[in-house]
Design an enzyme around this catalytic site. Structure first.
Site, mmCIF file in Angstrom:
data_model
loop_
_atom_site.group_PDB
_atom_site.id
_atom_site.type_symbol
_atom_site.label_atom_id
_atom_site.label_comp_id
_atom_site.label_asym_id
_atom_site.label_seq_id
_atom_site.Cartn_x
_atom_site.Cartn_y
_atom_site.Cartn_z
ATOM 1 N N SER A 143 10.088 -9.135 4.050
ATOM 2 C CA SER A 143 10.733 -9.077 5.914
ATOM 3 C C SER A 143 9.750 -9.910 6.621
ATOM 4 O O SER A 143 8.430 -10.318 6.171
ATOM 5 C CB SER A 143 10.314 -8.177 6.902
ATOM 6 O OG SER A 143 10.361 -7.596 7.587
ATOM 7 N N TYR A 157 5.650 -0.257 7.804
ATOM 8 C CA TYR A 157 7.017 -0.672 7.528
ATOM 9 C C TYR A 157 6.108 -2.189 6.857
ATOM 10 O O TYR A 157 6.472 -2.886 5.760
ATOM 11 C CB TYR A 157 8.241 -1.585 8.625
ATOM 12 C CG TYR A 157 9.240 -2.179 8.109
ATOM 13 C CD1 TYR A 157 10.043 -1.317 7.516
ATOM 14 C CD2 TYR A 157 9.251 -3.622 8.545
ATOM 15 C CE1 TYR A 157 11.832 -1.735 7.155
ATOM 16 C CE2 TYR A 157 9.810 -4.058 8.067
ATOM 17 C CZ TYR A 157 11.842 -3.555 7.534
ATOM 18 O OH TYR A 157 12.567 -4.181 7.005
HETATM 19 N N1 LIG Z 1 17.584 -5.860 8.862
HETATM 20 C C1 LIG Z 1 16.831 -6.663 9.744
HETATM 21 O O1 LIG Z 1 16.491 -6.844 11.281
HETATM 22 C C2 LIG Z 1 15.817 -6.290 8.561
HETATM 23 C C3 LIG Z 1 14.783 -7.400 8.762
HETATM 24 C C4 LIG Z 1 14.071 -8.051 7.580
HETATM 25 C C5 LIG Z 1 14.301 -7.319 6.028
HETATM 26 N N2 LIG Z 1 15.207 -6.006 6.068
HETATM 27 C C6 LIG Z 1 15.022 -5.908 5.247
HETATM 28 O O2 LIG Z 1 16.772 -5.695 4.827
HETATM 29 C C7 LIG Z 1 16.801 -4.526 3.756
HETATM 30 C C8 LIG Z 1 18.567 -4.262 4.464
HETATM 31 O O3 LIG Z 1 18.663 -3.697 5.812
HETATM 32 P P1 LIG Z 1 19.990 -3.328 6.160
HETATM 33 O O4 LIG Z 1 19.348 -4.218 7.743
HETATM 34 O O5 LIG Z 1 20.725 -3.995 5.773
HETATM 35 O O6 LIG Z 1 20.129 -1.679 5.923
HETATM 36 P P2 LIG Z 1 21.410 -0.931 6.384
HETATM 37 O O7 LIG Z 1 20.440 0.102 7.141
HETATM 38 O O8 LIG Z 1 22.619 -1.471 6.865
HETATM 39 O O9 LIG Z 1 20.875 -0.861 4.979
HETATM 40 C C9 LIG Z 1 19.625 -0.264 4.010
HETATM 41 C C10 LIG Z 1 20.659 0.781 2.918
HETATM 42 O O10 LIG Z 1 20.030 1.477 2.104
HETATM 43 C C11 LIG Z 1 19.735 2.848 1.589
HETATM 44 N N3 LIG Z 1 18.384 3.376 1.594
HETATM 45 C C12 LIG Z 1 17.602 3.925 2.258
HETATM 46 N N4 LIG Z 1 17.297 4.867 1.397
HETATM 47 C C13 LIG Z 1 17.266 4.600 0.333
HETATM 48 C C14 LIG Z 1 17.017 5.010 -0.643
HETATM 49 N N5 LIG Z 1 15.797 5.734 -0.730
HETATM 50 N N6 LIG Z 1 17.640 4.622 -2.104
HETATM 51 C C15 LIG Z 1 18.568 4.257 -2.037
HETATM 52 N N7 LIG Z 1 19.143 3.533 -0.902
HETATM 53 C C16 LIG Z 1 18.160 3.755 0.598
HETATM 54 C C17 LIG Z 1 20.920 3.140 3.189
HETATM 55 O O11 LIG Z 1 21.657 4.158 2.316
HETATM 56 C C18 LIG Z 1 21.781 2.052 3.662
HETATM 57 O O12 LIG Z 1 22.793 1.461 2.687
HETATM 58 C C19 LIG Z 1 16.405 -3.771 3.613
HETATM 59 O O13 LIG Z 1 14.907 -3.976 2.713
HETATM 60 C C20 LIG Z 1 15.564 -3.721 4.783
HETATM 61 O O14 LIG Z 1 13.834 -3.514 5.596
HETATM 62 C C21 LIG Z 1 16.126 -5.879 7.638
#
Ligand SMILES: NC(=O)c1ccc[n+]([C@@H]2O[C@H](COP(=O)([O-])OP(=O)(O)OC[C@H]3O[C@@H](n4cnc5c(N)ncnc54)[C@H](O)[C@@H]3O)[C@@H](O)[C@H]2O)c1
Length: 254
Positions: A143, A157
């Protein structure tokens, strides 16, 4: 097709960026080994890929449980004979994550278990499969908050994502000669369910939007297209990088 012949292991496949990645990667010829803790959304991802003619096997599980990860890797190799890409995407962003002083220790543990140890486990069990395939590409989702400080902190985080970047570099150096590349993507704020709580509050939304030079929040596709490049052979001479996909937020002084 940019991923023709490749088998991609992806975590967090049921929602947000993981869900979009399943669709785009399958369209580019990848066969998918998809895992998520949420079985319903994972099933929807499977139906979406299969109805478009793609190949996907789903293994529900928790990335914070080493036995679940080991089983998912084994089932993926059994289904498709190999793994070429580890796309370590699953992550959480708990609402009560704040400063080091405020964040409950249970939240710290949960966040590190999923976001950092989950990536570690996927590499622990996935790297041998990549080696058996003669090499491959690891795409770890970190991130932008691991690159800059933030006066509105989410320190558990941030700690977890900093660890992901450090681990990625270590993997790149260790396994490069054996044909494995490892890169981290640092997304900026992307409109997915993960940020729903923050982005549905007009004041919090405006505060963040104001910092983004490109004038909008990211879409899942913005990050998935970068992951597609890193997963494919187009990035054959890239390893150990932190690939920033953030609308310019990290280069904004004022
Ligand atoms: N959305 C943002 O702004 C953002 C920014 C930077 C980084 N990220 C990172 O991107 C990645 C994807 O995030 P997103 O925004 O698509 O989130 P999201 O919440 O839409 O999807 C995350 C998925 O991970 C699954 N998950 C959660 N805990 C889990 C576990 N213990 N085991 C298996 N699956 C699990 C959830 O069920 C969900 O389907 C994450 O690593 C997040 O930290 C997101």
């Amino acid at each position: 097709m940019r991923l023709e012949g490749k088998v991609v292991f992806i975590t967090g496949a049921g929602s947000g960026m993981g869900r979009v990645a399943c669709r785009i990667f399958a369209r580019e010829g990848a066969r998918l080994v998809a895992t998520d803790i949420a079985q319903g959304p994972l099933g929807e991802a499977v139906r979406e890929v299969e109805s478009a003619g793609g190949k996907i096997v789903a293994v529900p599980g928790d990335v914070a449980e080493p036995a679940d990860v080991e089983r998912a890797v084994k089932e993926g190799v059994r289904a498709f004979g190999r793994l070429d890409v580890l796309y370590n995407n699953a992550g959480i962003f708990p609402d009560d994550d704040g400063s080091v002083v405020d964040t409950p220790l249970s939240t710290l543990d949960w966040t590190l278990d999923v976001n950092l140890k989950g990536v570690f486990y996927c590499c622990k069990y996935g790297v041998p499969a990549l080696l058996a395939a003669g090499g491959g590409s690891i795409v770890n989702i970190a991130s932008f908050v691991a690159l800059v400080g933030c006066t509105v902190p989410q320190d558990a985080y941030t700690t977890s994502k900093g660890g992901v970047i450090a681990l990625t570099r270590s993997l790149a150096v260790q396994y490069g000669k054996q044909g494995i590349r490892a890169n981290a993507i640092c997304p900026g704020p992307i409109e997915t369910p993960l940020l729903r709580q923050i982005l549905s509050d007009p004041a919090k939304r405006a505060l963040r939007l104001n910092r983004i030079p490109l004038g909008r929040f990211g879409k899942p596709e913005d990050v998935v297209h970068a992951a597609l490049f890193l997963a494919s052979d187009e990035s054959a001479w890239m390893t150990g990088t932190t690939f920033v996909v953030d609308g310019g937020i990290t280069v904004n002084y004022f």
